[in-house]
Enzyme design. Sequence first.
Site, PDB file in Angstrom:
ATOM      1  N   HIS A 202       0.830  -1.204   0.000  1.00 17.98           N
ATOM      2  CA  HIS A 202       0.000   0.000   0.000  1.00 17.98           C
ATOM      3  C   HIS A 202       0.868   1.259   0.000  1.00 17.98           C
ATOM      4  CE1 HIS A 202      -2.872  -3.013   1.323  1.00 17.98           C
ATOM      5  NE2 HIS A 202      -3.874  -2.138   1.309  1.00 17.98           N
ATOM      6  N   HIS A 242      -0.625  -3.752   9.750  1.00 21.12           N
ATOM      7  CA  HIS A 242       0.812  -3.829   9.469  1.00 21.12           C
ATOM      8  C   HIS A 242       1.569  -3.392  10.711  1.00 21.12           C
ATOM      9  CE1 HIS A 242       1.537  -4.942   5.300  1.00 21.12           C
ATOM     10  NE2 HIS A 242       0.539  -4.184   4.899  1.00 21.12           N
ATOM     11  N   ASP A 246       6.929  -2.603   8.652  1.00 21.83           N
ATOM     12  CA  ASP A 246       6.405  -2.875   7.314  1.00 21.83           C
ATOM     13  C   ASP A 246       6.153  -1.576   6.550  1.00 21.83           C
ATOM     14  OD1 ASP A 246       6.325  -5.470   8.292  1.00 21.83           O
ATOM     15  OD2 ASP A 246       4.200  -5.333   8.827  1.00 21.83           O
TER      16      ASP A 246
END
Length: 285
Positions: A202, A242, A246
Amino acid sequence: MDAHEPLRSSCTLKTRSNKPKFRSAAISLRSSDDRDRTLAEMKPTKKKTANGFWSEASFMNWSMDDAVGVFRFHPIPCFFAASLLFFMAVEYTLRMVPPSSPPFDLGFVATEWLYRVLASSPDLNTLLAGLNTVFVGMQSTYILWTWMVEGRPRAAISALFMFTCRGILGYSTQLPVPQEFLGSGADFPVGNVSFFLFFSGHVGGSVIASLDMRRMKRWEMAWAFDVLNFLQVVRLLGSRGHYTIDLAVGVGAGILCDSLAGKYEESKRRAVISTSNGNHDVFTK
């Protein structure tokens, strides 16, 4: 006959008188060479001692002005040097998390308030997950648009690089899902399917799109993507989707893969971009 005798004798005398001069010059040159050779042999050879080695080291020539200049003209490396010392002290004195405990994540601590809100309101969690999925679609649409419509493949190549690296690393080290994870069928990937935690695609995709917008001087779009990316990071931490690492690596991966894609494009531009039948390479147009 008698008249020519003096002339011959005078020539003979001149010739004889010249020979010693040449001989003496040769002797003097030879003696000079011998003297220089002798002096060179007598001259002691200079050996490189330890003191001589350190005297040639760069730091031996530093002055107080140089030391002050480092702090004055290079504050960022000085800050990193201080940070190195600080985190060395933290690392060597920190009590490590035991295997029976969940990982400690500072991002989870900072977004504890949001976690409580989302946990108490599943509908809000689903709404934010859906909006986040829309943002992922915006990233993908922009990256494909730059290649297929504008003919600029760098962002697409960056995304391919990034998601390949993410797949390799994500499979190599499969982190456990956070115990407080708030899943949603509206989140990307849609349908509550499994996904790699490390690292965040993302965030990486948003960074790639934002960098391309800046290259094209689309400043308003770039800033809008940066703000949405920040809100995305906050939501992913609040929903425990997350870990902080990350998301941070996702930012670095986006920057790195964009740079690698630029180098790839540059290397291909130097090669032949047309095939023998006259078609153009769609990746290096």
